[in-house]
Motif scaffolding. Structure first.
Motif, PDB file in Angstrom:
ATOM      1  N   GLU A 187      55.368 -96.828 -11.755  1.00 46.31           N
ATOM      2  CA  GLU A 187      56.520 -95.956 -11.764  1.00 46.31           C
ATOM      3  C   GLU A 187      56.411 -94.683 -12.789  1.00 46.31           C
ATOM      4  N   LEU A 188      56.394 -94.999 -13.723  1.00 47.07           N
ATOM      5  CA  LEU A 188      56.069 -93.783 -14.763  1.00 47.07           C
ATOM      6  C   LEU A 188      54.886 -92.966 -14.399  1.00 47.07           C
TER       7      LEU A 188
ATOM      8  N   ARG B  72      53.920 -92.134 -11.311  1.00 50.25           N
ATOM      9  CA  ARG B  72      54.604 -91.517 -10.159  1.00 50.25           C
ATOM     10  C   ARG B  72      55.566 -90.276 -10.733  1.00 50.25           C
ATOM     11  N   GLU B  73      56.531 -90.836 -11.743  1.00 47.84           N
ATOM     12  CA  GLU B  73      57.454 -89.825 -12.044  1.00 47.84           C
ATOM     13  C   GLU B  73      56.717 -88.754 -12.954  1.00 47.84           C
TER      14      GLU B  73
ATOM     15  N   SER C  69      55.486 -86.431 -10.518  1.00 45.05           N
ATOM     16  CA  SER C  69      56.504 -85.732  -9.810  1.00 45.05           C
ATOM     17  C   SER C  69      57.184 -84.568 -10.813  1.00 45.05           C
ATOM     18  N   ILE C  70      57.381 -84.904 -11.935  1.00 41.66           N
ATOM     19  CA  ILE C  70      58.247 -84.097 -12.900  1.00 41.66           C
ATOM     20  C   ILE C  70      57.008 -82.915 -13.296  1.00 41.66           C
TER      21      ILE C  70
ATOM     22  N   GLU D 246      61.826 -83.889 -20.864  1.00 43.26           N
ATOM     23  CA  GLU D 246      61.814 -85.203 -19.866  1.00 43.26           C
ATOM     24  C   GLU D 246      60.199 -85.795 -19.867  1.00 43.26           C
TER      25      GLU D 246
ATOM     26  N   LEU E  39      58.556 -89.496 -21.013  1.00 42.53           N
ATOM     27  CA  LEU E  39      57.813 -90.060 -20.062  1.00 42.53           C
ATOM     28  C   LEU E  39      56.554 -90.604 -20.371  1.00 42.53           C
TER      29      LEU E  39
END
Length: 268
Positions: A161-162, A164-165, A168-169, A198, A202
């Motif tokens: 998840e990290l 993918r985030e 994306s970010i 952010e 992450l």
């Protein structure tokens, strides 16, 4: 001094009078000791040092060990667990081998060293002793892997998840940077700063999670060192057995001499 006191000189005189009884009983004890040493099946002992596995992603304040040391001790002493170990190597529960395994299994917790657990087991050959110790460790490993699997699965899911985030970010941040360069807008610059913060959080979270999943902090239950089996059998121990037999023979010989002397005096 009491008249009933027994002096060494009196005991010496008594043994001189009843030396035949003393020597007879002493010889019988020695013969019994030698017969025991010849008839007893030798036993070898295998020693294994087990390091209990841990999961580095455990919440703060929680023991990272897969299973607490005391619970591991109780599990290894549990008869159904020991039967599973024997069945895994093809030994039936009611055989003499299984009974020897149950009887000889010894555990010594070494809480100050990791913690570690020293396991000792005896068998009628060095190879068999090593096999039994290895089978015990393998059975414990299988249980601990099942216990740790859900938590490790969650940790790897969080890592995905990290990732993918981050992707994306990062893409969104690149778009904002392009817009800020083209429009020279102050709002876009503020959004860009927020996305950078952010992203930084992450990345740090991903680094921390990877560090917790590193083999230095997350590892399986396993042997700390190779299993040790000495070349000589630990039972029967010739020196110890002969020493105990000689001591018992001396004691019984003195008792027989004293008893014979008392019987002789009563007869007179």
């Amino acid at each position: 001094m009491q008249r009933d006191d027994i002096y060494l000189i009196d005991m010496w005189r008594l043994l001189r009078r009843e030396w035949r009884w003393f020597l007879a009983v002493f010889a019988i004890a020695l013969l019994a000791t030698f017969a025991f040493m010849r008839s007893a099946k030798p036993q070898w002992q295998a020693d294994a040092w087990i390091r209990i596995g841990q999961i580095g992603t455990a919440p703060a304040g929680q023991d990272p060990k897969i299973e607490p040391l005391q619970r591991v001790l109780e599990r290894l002493q549990w008869i159904p667990f020991q039967r599973q170990v024997m069945q895994s190597i093809g030994i039936a529960p009611d055989t003499p081998e299984a009974k020897l395994y149950h009887k000889s299994l010894k555990l010594e917790p070494l809480a100050y060293a990791g913690p570690l657990l020293k396991l000792s087991v005896r068998a009628h050959s060095p190879e068999q002793a090593r096999q039994w110790a290895e089978a015990t460790v393998v059975q414990l490993q299988a249980i601990h892997r099942d216990v740790a699997a859900p938590q490790l699965k969650l940790a790897h899911q969080r890592l995905d998840e990290l990732q993918r985030e981050l992707q994306s970010i990062t893409a969104e941040r690149d778009r904002l940077q392009q817009n800020a360069e083209q429009s020279k807008d102050g709002v876009a610059s503020l959004l860009l700063i927020s996305k950078d913060e952010e992203l930084s959080a992450l990345r740090q979270g991903r680094i921390d999670l990877l560090a917790r999943l590193d083999p230095a902090y997350t590892y399986d239950t396993a042997l700390m060192w190779p299993i040790y089996v000495p070349e000589q059998a630990v039972f029967p121990n010739p020196a110890l057995t002969l020493g105990m037999g000689a001591a018992m023979g001396l004691f019984l010989g003195v008792v027989a001499a004293v008893g014979r002397n008392a019987w002789r005096r009563r007869a007179v």
